[in-house]
Design a protein around this motif. Sequence first.
Motif, PDB file in Angstrom:
ATOM      1  N   VAL A  32      42.130  35.281  46.144  1.00 31.51           N
ATOM      2  CA  VAL A  32      43.382  35.153  45.604  1.00 31.51           C
ATOM      3  C   VAL A  32      44.094  36.310  45.642  1.00 31.51           C
ATOM      4  CG1 VAL A  32      45.034  34.356  44.447  1.00 31.51           C
ATOM      5  CG2 VAL A  32      42.832  33.517  44.306  1.00 31.51           C
ATOM      6  N   LYS A  33      45.297  36.372  46.480  1.00 31.83           N
ATOM      7  CA  LYS A  33      45.934  38.271  46.733  1.00 31.83           C
ATOM      8  C   LYS A  33      47.271  38.253  46.179  1.00 31.83           C
ATOM      9  CE  LYS A  33      46.858  39.498  50.650  1.00 31.83           C
ATOM     10  NZ  LYS A  33      47.089  40.225  51.913  1.00 31.83           N
ATOM     11  N   ASN A  34      47.662  38.997  45.981  1.00 36.51           N
ATOM     12  CA  ASN A  34      49.325  38.746  46.084  1.00 36.51           C
ATOM     13  C   ASN A  34      49.391  38.983  44.610  1.00 36.51           C
ATOM     14  OD1 ASN A  34      52.206  40.048  46.554  1.00 36.51           O
ATOM     15  ND2 ASN A  34      52.273  37.950  47.459  1.00 36.51           N
ATOM     16  N   LEU A  35      48.642  39.575  43.383  1.00 30.60           N
ATOM     17  CA  LEU A  35      48.927  38.915  41.995  1.00 30.60           C
ATOM     18  C   LEU A  35      49.851  40.019  41.707  1.00 30.60           C
ATOM     19  CD1 LEU A  35      44.856  38.200  41.224  1.00 30.60           C
ATOM     20  CD2 LEU A  35      46.694  36.441  41.637  1.00 30.60           C
ATOM     21  N   ASP A  36      50.944  39.103  40.992  1.00 31.28           N
ATOM     22  CA  ASP A  36      51.522  40.441  39.964  1.00 31.28           C
ATOM     23  C   ASP A  36      50.922  41.042  38.752  1.00 31.28           C
ATOM     24  OD1 ASP A  36      54.418  40.717  38.888  1.00 31.28           O
ATOM     25  OD2 ASP A  36      53.270  41.058  37.052  1.00 31.28           O
ATOM     26  N   ALA A  37      51.135  42.123  38.489  1.00 33.00           N
ATOM     27  CA  ALA A  37      50.250  43.524  38.135  1.00 33.00           C
ATOM     28  C   ALA A  37      50.180  42.824  35.942  1.00 33.00           C
ATOM     29  CB  ALA A  37      51.069  44.634  37.730  1.00 33.00           C
ATOM     30  N   SER A  38      50.858  41.656  35.889  1.00 32.42           N
ATOM     31  CA  SER A  38      50.804  41.516  34.692  1.00 32.42           C
ATOM     32  C   SER A  38      49.550  40.381  34.772  1.00 32.42           C
ATOM     33  CB  SER A  38      52.024  41.167  34.178  1.00 32.42           C
ATOM     34  OG  SER A  38      52.650  40.192  34.950  1.00 32.42           O
ATOM     35  N   ARG A  57      40.273  45.517  39.113  1.00 30.92           N
ATOM     36  CA  ARG A  57      41.071  46.488  38.304  1.00 30.92           C
ATOM     37  C   ARG A  57      40.788  47.922  39.083  1.00 30.92           C
ATOM     38  NH1 ARG A  57      44.760  44.669  34.996  1.00 30.92           N
ATOM     39  NH2 ARG A  57      44.274  42.399  34.183  1.00 30.92           N
ATOM     40  N   HIS A  58      41.501  48.319  38.946  1.00 28.85           N
ATOM     41  CA  HIS A  58      41.071  50.340  39.483  1.00 28.85           C
ATOM     42  C   HIS A  58      40.419  50.639  38.329  1.00 28.85           C
ATOM     43  CE1 HIS A  58      43.202  50.248  42.872  1.00 28.85           C
ATOM     44  NE2 HIS A  58      44.195  50.331  42.638  1.00 28.85           N
ATOM     45  N   ASP A  59      39.631  51.866  38.477  1.00 28.76           N
ATOM     46  CA  ASP A  59      39.022  52.641  36.772  1.00 28.76           C
ATOM     47  C   ASP A  59      39.723  52.431  35.980  1.00 28.76           C
ATOM     48  OD1 ASP A  59      36.698  52.493  38.849  1.00 28.76           O
ATOM     49  OD2 ASP A  59      37.104  54.439  39.634  1.00 28.76           O
ATOM     50  N   SER A  60      41.599  52.488  35.754  1.00 28.17           N
ATOM     51  CA  SER A  60      42.198  53.450  35.295  1.00 28.17           C
ATOM     52  C   SER A  60      42.284  52.084  34.888  1.00 28.17           C
ATOM     53  CB  SER A  60      43.919  53.762  35.442  1.00 28.17           C
ATOM     54  OG  SER A  60      43.848  52.669  36.227  1.00 28.17           O
ATOM     55  N   LYS A  75      44.426  45.567  40.687  1.00 24.56           N
ATOM     56  CA  LYS A  75      44.509  45.477  42.318  1.00 24.56           C
ATOM     57  C   LYS A  75      45.525  44.602  43.011  1.00 24.56           C
ATOM     58  CE  LYS A  75      39.740  48.230  42.631  1.00 24.56           C
ATOM     59  NZ  LYS A  75      38.949  48.229  43.652  1.00 24.56           N
ATOM     60  N   GLY A  76      45.539  43.915  42.362  1.00 23.36           N
ATOM     61  CA  GLY A  76      46.322  42.881  43.052  1.00 23.36           C
ATOM     62  C   GLY A  76      46.350  41.262  43.497  1.00 23.36           C
ATOM     63  N   PHE A  77      44.694  41.922  43.833  1.00 19.76           N
ATOM     64  CA  PHE A  77      43.726  40.234  43.984  1.00 19.76           C
ATOM     65  C   PHE A  77      42.392  39.831  43.021  1.00 19.76           C
ATOM     66  CE2 PHE A  77      41.367  44.159  46.025  1.00 19.76           C
ATOM     67  CZ  PHE A  77      39.402  43.231  45.966  1.00 19.76           C
ATOM     68  N   GLY A  78      42.162  38.836  43.027  1.00 22.09           N
ATOM     69  CA  GLY A  78      41.037  38.472  42.737  1.00 22.09           C
ATOM     70  C   GLY A  78      40.289  37.536  42.935  1.00 22.09           C
ATOM     71  N   PHE A  79      39.216  36.722  42.196  1.00 22.20           N
ATOM     72  CA  PHE A  79      37.756  35.446  42.499  1.00 22.20           C
ATOM     73  C   PHE A  79      38.494  34.411  41.660  1.00 22.20           C
ATOM     74  CE2 PHE A  79      36.748  39.731  45.449  1.00 22.20           C
ATOM     75  CZ  PHE A  79      36.976  39.241  45.714  1.00 22.20           C
ATOM     76  N   VAL A  80      39.010  33.381  42.736  1.00 22.56           N
ATOM     77  CA  VAL A  80      38.435  32.109  41.287  1.00 22.56           C
ATOM     78  C   VAL A  80      37.378  30.838  41.668  1.00 22.56           C
ATOM     79  CG1 VAL A  80      39.879  30.222  40.575  1.00 22.56           C
ATOM     80  CG2 VAL A  80      40.388  32.008  40.267  1.00 22.56           C
ATOM     81  N   CYS A  81      36.198  30.773  41.277  1.00 22.31           N
ATOM     82  CA  CYS A  81      34.835  29.929  41.950  1.00 22.31           C
ATOM     83  C   CYS A  81      35.052  28.792  40.465  1.00 22.31           C
ATOM     84  CB  CYS A  81      33.602  31.029  41.229  1.00 22.31           C
ATOM     85  SG  CYS A  81      32.949  30.357  41.741  1.00 22.31           S
ATOM     86  N   PHE A  82      35.260  27.523  41.520  1.00 26.48           N
ATOM     87  CA  PHE A  82      35.319  26.307  41.410  1.00 26.48           C
ATOM     88  C   PHE A  82      33.469  26.128  40.851  1.00 26.48           C
ATOM     89  CE2 PHE A  82      39.277  26.945  42.862  1.00 26.48           C
ATOM     90  CZ  PHE A  82      39.999  25.950  40.963  1.00 26.48           C
ATOM     91  N   SER A  83      33.359  25.097  40.048  1.00 22.29           N
ATOM     92  CA  SER A  83      31.859  24.101  40.325  1.00 22.29           C
ATOM     93  C   SER A  83      31.617  24.172  41.178  1.00 22.29           C
ATOM     94  CB  SER A  83      31.210  23.045  38.469  1.00 22.29           C
ATOM     95  OG  SER A  83      32.601  22.367  39.117  1.00 22.29           O
ATOM     96  N   THR A  84      32.815  23.235  42.498  1.00 21.30           N
ATOM     97  CA  THR A  84      31.784  22.222  42.987  1.00 21.30           C
ATOM     98  C   THR A  84      33.271  22.535  44.428  1.00 21.30           C
ATOM     99  OG1 THR A  84      34.084  19.984  42.871  1.00 21.30           O
ATOM    100  CG2 THR A  84      31.835  20.177  42.045  1.00 21.30           C
ATOM    101  N   SER A  85      32.816  22.548  45.489  1.00 21.18           N
ATOM    102  CA  SER A  85      33.608  22.775  47.082  1.00 21.18           C
ATOM    103  C   SER A  85      34.411  22.045  47.213  1.00 21.18           C
ATOM    104  CB  SER A  85      32.377  22.839  48.127  1.00 21.18           C
ATOM    105  OG  SER A  85      32.036  21.121  48.378  1.00 21.18           O
ATOM    106  N   GLU A  86      34.714  21.222  46.707  1.00 19.96           N
ATOM    107  CA  GLU A  86      35.833  20.103  46.731  1.00 19.96           C
ATOM    108  C   GLU A  86      36.968  20.097  45.943  1.00 19.96           C
ATOM    109  OE1 GLU A  86      32.103  18.023  47.662  1.00 19.96           O
ATOM    110  OE2 GLU A  86      32.771  19.159  46.453  1.00 19.96           O
ATOM    111  N   TYR A 140      48.281  34.345  48.302  1.00 14.92           N
ATOM    112  CA  TYR A 140      47.641  33.671  49.150  1.00 14.92           C
ATOM    113  C   TYR A 140      46.543  33.702  49.054  1.00 14.92           C
ATOM    114  CZ  TYR A 140      44.826  35.008  53.516  1.00 14.92           C
ATOM    115  OH  TYR A 140      44.032  34.990  54.099  1.00 14.92           O
ATOM    116  N   ILE A 141      46.163  32.566  48.975  1.00 16.21           N
ATOM    117  CA  ILE A 141      44.679  31.913  48.822  1.00 16.21           C
ATOM    118  C   ILE A 141      43.698  31.739  50.256  1.00 16.21           C
ATOM    119  CG2 ILE A 141      44.059  30.223  47.706  1.00 16.21           C
ATOM    120  CD1 ILE A 141      46.171  29.569  46.325  1.00 16.21           C
ATOM    121  N   ALA A 142      42.707  32.326  50.295  1.00 14.44           N
ATOM    122  CA  ALA A 142      41.236  31.496  51.227  1.00 14.44           C
ATOM    123  C   ALA A 142      39.946  31.773  50.501  1.00 14.44           C
ATOM    124  CB  ALA A 142      41.584  33.039  52.161  1.00 14.44           C
TER     125      ALA A 142
END
Length: 476
Positions: free
Chosen positions: A313-319, A342-345, A349-360, A380-382
């Motif tokens: 998941v990309k283009n996340l707001d800083a909040s 996130r950065h060390d600070s 970084k404006g992106f992240g990951f979401v993992c589901f229990s199934t591919s569906e 933006y999701i891929a």
Amino acid sequence: MAAMLVSPPPPPQLLHPPPPSPGFELHKAALYVGDLDPEVSEVELVDVFSGMGPLVSVRLCRDSLSGKSLCYAYVNFFHPSDASKALACLNHTKLMGKPMRIMWSHRDPLPRKTGLANLFVKNLDPSINSASLQDIFCKFGNILSCKVAEENGKSKCFGFVQFDSDDSATAALNALNDTMLDGKKLFVSKFVKKCERKEASEETKFTNVYVKNLGEDLTEDIIRDKFSEFGKVGTVVIMKDGNGKSRGFGFVNFESPDEAKKAVEALNGAMLGSKKLFVGRAQKKAERQELLKHEKEMVNCNIGKEKASNLYVKNLDASVDDDKLQEHFSSCGQITSAKVMRHDSGLSKGFGFVCFSTSEEAQKALTTLNGTLLHGRSLYIAMAQRKEDRQRVLRDYYSQYLLQYYGPHFLSSGSSSPDYSFVPFPHPNPTPQINSPQPIICQQFGRNLGVMRPFAPQNYQQNFSTFVRKPSGFIL
């Protein structure tokens, strides 16, 4: 003195024919051609498919080291109607003695990796071929791929049918399982990967026991005394190196399988001296290699499942934090993890990951939430990819165009580094819009060109591009 007027250099010549009519959707005119004879080359493929309509490109996939055919290819037409005609007329027809398996090209690997809507069919009559099998199943929905397994040109009496939806596959399974076809009762089930199958086999009987993690002070007599508690021991051997030092493992041979089994059950994990023993059935080298191969398949299978259910998941707001990210995606299914990178600070970084229990569930989120707003920003999701996979996709993306417009000699001319001194040049006519669920990521190429070079996301396929070489003496 009057200033001299210098005329601009002439526009560079385009290296490919003009694109087809507006509204043309490129990704809908690409076919996958599989099960090819190893001797089939691009020439034979062009001869066969060009009769269906004008071609953009034909790419026979080859091994990167040996150059041998991998027995599958991609054929790109200018017009979707020609591709559709080729699929209808040429699927399962023979080329150099082998029937071709043709299907629409899909860049999204999710159906392949998860086996969605894929059926396994066995107990087929030897007279049933791939075309006959497709005729039987096509009444239940749109078939993506259909194949009867063969060996030396003879049917192995089982095959696979993959639909474009689970509903169609379920309907076919319920209707055709246990029905009679040419005097034989069909068995139809959902396809299960080899690494997930549990084969019911009889328990192997053995008398030879493998013992590992032996202390250096243990002797064969000590081991014999210990194992004799469970039955009559024939031979005991501790393996040693060239200097006569124990290698830490050995073998104990019993007279009966029951005694060997009791010893394994009782002594595996038991302490002997200062170390915990490993005791198990002795295996031949070939059997150990097969076991290691199976374990590797299991690992790869689990990796494939994890990747198929993990979203980038990309283009996340800083909040946006982990909780807000999880809340936004929770409507699509059970989330096992949601992480904002996130950065060390501590700044996002404006992106992240979401993992589901199934591919569906992951596919549902990709379809429904891509482009939605979260804290005022369009997401933006891929499907998540490893860095190696992204680099491979990018290499394949550009290699395809090099082969397409410069020919195989461009990459196989003996040069260790092909000439990449070209830049994308915009076509004077508007480029047809590509209906892709993911946006095209670009980077600026050159200092003052204002030209963007496209990168190809996972399920984005463009079948032609316009490349020109830098004009001689033209300063950018």
